[in-house]
Design a protein around this motif. Structure first.
Motif, PDB file in Angstrom:
ATOM      1  N   ALA A  24      -4.830   0.903  -2.030  1.00  0.00           N
ATOM      2  CA  ALA A  24      -3.975  -0.462  -2.307  1.00  0.00           C
ATOM      3  C   ALA A  24      -4.500  -1.187  -0.940  1.00  0.00           C
ATOM      4  O   ALA A  24      -4.376  -2.647  -1.059  1.00  0.00           O
ATOM      5  CB  ALA A  24      -2.504  -0.440  -2.362  1.00  0.00           C
ATOM      6  N   LEU A  25      -4.926  -0.940   0.250  1.00  0.00           N
ATOM      7  CA  LEU A  25      -6.009  -1.571   1.069  1.00  0.00           C
ATOM      8  C   LEU A  25      -6.823  -2.913   0.523  1.00  0.00           C
ATOM      9  O   LEU A  25      -7.059  -3.851   0.746  1.00  0.00           O
ATOM     10  CB  LEU A  25      -6.261  -0.741   1.815  1.00  0.00           C
ATOM     11  CG  LEU A  25      -5.555  -0.053   2.581  1.00  0.00           C
ATOM     12  CD1 LEU A  25      -6.645   0.484   3.814  1.00  0.00           C
ATOM     13  CD2 LEU A  25      -4.217  -1.236   3.700  1.00  0.00           C
ATOM     14  N   GLY A  26      -7.955  -2.283  -0.502  1.00  0.00           N
ATOM     15  CA  GLY A  26      -8.565  -3.631  -1.230  1.00  0.00           C
ATOM     16  C   GLY A  26      -7.891  -4.172  -1.913  1.00  0.00           C
ATOM     17  O   GLY A  26      -8.208  -5.286  -2.564  1.00  0.00           O
ATOM     18  N   LEU A  27      -6.795  -3.766  -2.879  1.00  0.00           N
ATOM     19  CA  LEU A  27      -6.088  -4.917  -3.460  1.00  0.00           C
ATOM     20  C   LEU A  27      -5.262  -5.583  -2.060  1.00  0.00           C
ATOM     21  O   LEU A  27      -5.677  -7.063  -3.102  1.00  0.00           O
ATOM     22  CB  LEU A  27      -5.012  -4.176  -4.731  1.00  0.00           C
ATOM     23  CG  LEU A  27      -4.291  -5.311  -5.708  1.00  0.00           C
ATOM     24  CD1 LEU A  27      -5.696  -5.067  -6.210  1.00  0.00           C
ATOM     25  CD2 LEU A  27      -2.929  -4.074  -5.353  1.00  0.00           C
ATOM     26  N   GLY A  28      -5.426  -5.518  -0.853  1.00  0.00           N
ATOM     27  CA  GLY A  28      -4.635  -6.645  -0.028  1.00  0.00           C
ATOM     28  C   GLY A  28      -5.871  -7.278   0.568  1.00  0.00           C
ATOM     29  O   GLY A  28      -5.384  -7.711   1.303  1.00  0.00           O
ATOM     30  N   LEU A  29      -7.056  -7.191   0.415  1.00  0.00           N
ATOM     31  CA  LEU A  29      -7.744  -7.311   1.227  1.00  0.00           C
ATOM     32  C   LEU A  29      -7.569  -9.162   1.129  1.00  0.00           C
ATOM     33  O   LEU A  29      -7.525  -9.608   2.574  1.00  0.00           O
ATOM     34  CB  LEU A  29      -8.672  -7.031   1.130  1.00  0.00           C
ATOM     35  CG  LEU A  29     -10.578  -7.318   2.084  1.00  0.00           C
ATOM     36  CD1 LEU A  29      -9.692  -7.687   3.595  1.00  0.00           C
ATOM     37  CD2 LEU A  29     -11.445  -7.331   1.606  1.00  0.00           C
ATOM     38  N   PRO A  30      -7.639  -9.644   0.068  1.00  0.00           N
ATOM     39  CA  PRO A  30      -8.132 -10.598  -0.057  1.00  0.00           C
ATOM     40  C   PRO A  30      -6.609 -11.701   0.460  1.00  0.00           C
ATOM     41  O   PRO A  30      -6.600 -13.174   1.115  1.00  0.00           O
ATOM     42  CB  PRO A  30      -7.980 -11.574  -1.429  1.00  0.00           C
ATOM     43  CG  PRO A  30      -8.881 -10.188  -2.094  1.00  0.00           C
ATOM     44  CD  PRO A  30      -8.214  -9.160  -1.679  1.00  0.00           C
ATOM     45  N   LEU A  31      -5.280 -11.473   0.472  1.00  0.00           N
ATOM     46  CA  LEU A  31      -3.710 -11.000   1.161  1.00  0.00           C
ATOM     47  C   LEU A  31      -4.370 -11.399   2.675  1.00  0.00           C
ATOM     48  O   LEU A  31      -3.583 -12.324   3.073  1.00  0.00           O
ATOM     49  CB  LEU A  31      -3.196 -10.663   0.559  1.00  0.00           C
ATOM     50  CG  LEU A  31      -2.831 -10.175  -1.138  1.00  0.00           C
ATOM     51  CD1 LEU A  31      -1.345  -9.069  -1.216  1.00  0.00           C
ATOM     52  CD2 LEU A  31      -3.159 -11.983  -1.571  1.00  0.00           C
ATOM     53  N   LEU A  32      -4.823 -10.196   3.356  1.00  0.00           N
ATOM     54  CA  LEU A  32      -5.036 -10.426   4.393  1.00  0.00           C
ATOM     55  C   LEU A  32      -5.956 -11.539   5.005  1.00  0.00           C
ATOM     56  O   LEU A  32      -5.634 -12.270   6.121  1.00  0.00           O
ATOM     57  CB  LEU A  32      -5.842  -9.351   4.907  1.00  0.00           C
ATOM     58  CG  LEU A  32      -5.210  -8.178   5.095  1.00  0.00           C
ATOM     59  CD1 LEU A  32      -5.554  -6.555   4.951  1.00  0.00           C
ATOM     60  CD2 LEU A  32      -3.653  -7.785   6.197  1.00  0.00           C
ATOM     61  N   ALA A  90       0.923  -1.390   0.085  1.00  0.00           N
ATOM     62  CA  ALA A  90       0.180  -0.293   0.279  1.00  0.00           C
ATOM     63  C   ALA A  90       1.419   1.500   0.267  1.00  0.00           C
ATOM     64  O   ALA A  90       0.360   2.328  -0.857  1.00  0.00           O
ATOM     65  CB  ALA A  90      -0.626  -0.384   1.218  1.00  0.00           C
ATOM     66  N   LEU A  91       2.284   1.286   0.752  1.00  0.00           N
ATOM     67  CA  LEU A  91       2.509   2.952   0.325  1.00  0.00           C
ATOM     68  C   LEU A  91       3.679   2.523  -0.947  1.00  0.00           C
ATOM     69  O   LEU A  91       3.380   3.930  -0.840  1.00  0.00           O
ATOM     70  CB  LEU A  91       4.031   2.734   2.332  1.00  0.00           C
ATOM     71  CG  LEU A  91       3.268   2.460   3.318  1.00  0.00           C
ATOM     72  CD1 LEU A  91       4.329   2.163   4.533  1.00  0.00           C
ATOM     73  CD2 LEU A  91       1.890   3.754   3.471  1.00  0.00           C
TER      74      LEU A  91
END
Length: 582
Positions: free
Chosen positions: A337-345, A222-223
């Motif tokens: 990027a948080l939306g992109l990474g939600l499944p990864l979480l 995200a950053l």
């Protein structure tokens, strides 16, 4: 499968609505002209510097800037720089300034102590409101800077624009876009990377620890995108000026078509294989189980998936660049990027079994992005294309969406709800596409009114208004209407108002709108000259300029105020709200 399908269809509907719809302005969100177009004058050696500032979301007409030194000849007036090209369908090509400019006025001899500079400027808000000519007399040291972060009350700081309800909406939209991109096939290579990195912690990994490590990974991802968003915001002024050039706009539209072809897997857009191999090797050397290394891997993963999500990312950066807001750029890309990474979480915390299985629906999401990009390309190129060609392109896009949704496929007996819904929407898009093709063939004036060429053509007479030139004439007309029990429409108009002309040529010619208007007393205040009486009428209703429409019911009570351009459907709803029993 129903949720991804609904999201896909909802995204496409938003695109079509965004290209054809419009909204009225909230008067509280408009800046007064002296703040929208601030000016200040300062001396620097043997020259004066005139700063003409333009607030974000507004623009000045180059040809309507007039400078008059007093006394005459005390300074030399410079030539104005070239502006951005704005193509208006009713006024033609115009030169405008979306950003502030600074002019150097050399002093001839000694500057007189009583020197003053008379300035006349005129501009509009991007959202549709045009301001009358603004005349000011400046002395050295006078003036103020335009600040888009301040409201219309001079000297009183206001909450940032992002804090007045817009930030949450923007971030939610970018988060949803990132989540949609997460459910494309290009994101699935990251899942084993996340699993291996977190597995380095050992077999006794708790869900809490798994969440922490996966969160560190997503933060690295995200950053990285946040930095890209901040850069886009900081260079926003450059991007905005650059994107106003016709050649650049058409080239960007062509680029959107290429991106769409990439989403359709017709062409491939990716990093060179050698660079991909280096990035993969770097990721393999990082050990899992440690926050720092997991964070670093997240940053590297942003480069790995960058080419895969480049097309939607390009659209996002274009939007951020036009705002010119670094804070918004960073926050928006962080949310994406948080939306992109939600499944990864979810994978890092609970394991991959919670994610939906890979399948054909993932390609459907890619196709959705492809259609959105084609729509963006048509919307960008539309002002520079003949109206019939633009309508043909919109029609082809709508028919293409209908085909993708299964227009030509027969539904089996007992088909599921999702299949029936898809078939219904396919029929709606097919109808919309055929209407656009019909409008192109019959000479409809705009994609917004594709049926106009058949129902009433472009020669439908304009609505007939009774002109009122002062508040006294207006009060007399309102009194007559109240005595007769007739609702009233008061339209503020000017010859130099782009949105006023557009309302007359499109909204007021719509048959449904005209039927409602024929039952009303139509009054018009022409404020083209902007004399004292016209200014008094504008001030009475708290208007900075036209278009502004005041609606009264049969009892003479003002029930609705429409500021800025509205299309026929929106204005029809405004008329119904103002006079529900009409």
């Amino acid at each position: 499968m129903l949720l991804p399908r609904l999201f896909r269809l909802f995204s496409l509907l938003l695109l079509m609505l965004a290209s054809a719809g419009s909204w009225a302005l909230n008067p509280d969100e408009l800046l007064p002209p002296e703040r929208a177009f601030a000016a200040r004058l300062e001396q620097q050696g043997q020259a004066l510097l005139l700063h003409l500032d333009v607030a974000q979301g507004y623009y000045l007409y180059r040809e309507r800037i007039q400078l008059t030194p007093q006394p005459a000849g005390s300074v030399t007036l410079p030539a104005l720089p070239a502006g951005d090209t704005k193509n208006d369908p009713y006024f033609g090509l115009q030169q405008v300034f979306h950003q502030g400019i600074t002019l150097t006025l050399p002093i001839n001899g000694t500057l007189p102590p009583d020197f003053a500079l008379k300035t006349v400027v005129q501009g509009c808000a991007d959202a549709g409101l045009c301001y009358p000519p603004l005349t000011r007399t400046l002395h050295v040291g006078d003036g103020m800077s335009s600040n888009p972060w301040l409201d219309s009350t001079p000297g009183q700081p206001a909450a940032p624009t992002l804090a007045r309800g817009k930030l949450a909406t923007t971030l939610a939209a970018f988060f949803a876009a990132g989540l949609a991109m997460a459910f494309t096939a290009c994101m699935y290579p990251l899942l084993p990377i996340v699993s291996s990195l977190i597995a380095g912690h050992g077999q006794h990994l708790s869900k809490r620890r798994g969440f922490g490590l996966s969160l560190a990974y997503v933060q690295g991802l995200a950053l990285t995108y946040t930095a890209v968003g901040v850069a886009a915001g900081l260079t926003g002024s450059l991007l905005t000026v650059w994107l106003q050039q016709p050649a650049v706009i058409l080239a960007a539209a062509a680029l959107m078509v290429l991106f769409a072809l990439a989403m359709f897997d017709v062409i491939s857009i990716q990093l060179p294989s050698a660079l991909q191999s280096r990035l993969a090797a770097s990721s393999n050397r990082l050990s899992g189980g440690h926050v720092a290394t997991v964070f670093a891997m997240g940053a590297l993963s942003a480069l790995l998936v960058g080419p895969c999500i480049a097309p939607p990312l390009a659209i996002a950066l274009g939007y951020i660049g036009q705002t010119g807001d670094a804070l918004l750029g960073g926050a928006a890309l962080y949310a994406m990027a948080l939306g992109l990474g939600l499944p990864l979480l979810l994978v890092g915390t609970f394991g991959g079994h919670l994610l939906p299985r890979a399948g054909q629906w993932m390609n459907a999401v890619k196709f959705a992005f492809g259609f959105v990009m084609l729509g963006v390309a048509i919307w960008m190129a539309g002002p520079f294309l003949p109206t019939p060609l633009t309508m043909l392109l919109w029609g082809a896009l709508a028919l293409g969406i209908a085909w993708r949704l299964g227009l030509l496929r027969r539904l089996p007996t007992g088909a599921r709800l999702a299949a029936r819904l898809g078939k219904s929407l396919a029929l709606l898009f097919a109808l919309a596409g055929l209407l656009q093709l019909l409008g192109a063939a019959t000479g409809a004036p705009s994609p917004r009114l594709p049926w106009a060429g058949v129902w009433h053509g472009s020669q439908l007479p304009k609505a007939v208004f009774t002109r009122v030139a002062s508040n006294a004439e207006l009060d007399a007309a309102l009194a007559r209407a109240r005595a007769a029990g007739q609702p009233v429409l008061l339209d503020f108009y000017a010859d130099w108002c782009v949105s006023c002309i557009e309302m007359e040529e499109t909204t007021f010619r719509d048959p449904a709108v005209r039927r409602r208007m024929d039952k009303m007393l139509l009054l018009q205040a022409d404020v083209t000259a902007n004399n004292a009486e016209q200014q008094a009428m504008l001030k009475r209703f708290g208007l900075y300029g036209p278009p502004g429409i005041m609606l009264y019911d049969r009892s003479g009570r003002q029930t609705q105020q429409v500021i800025g351009y509205q299309d026929a459907d929106s204005f029809g709803r405004s008329l119904d709200t103002a006079n529900p029993n009409q």
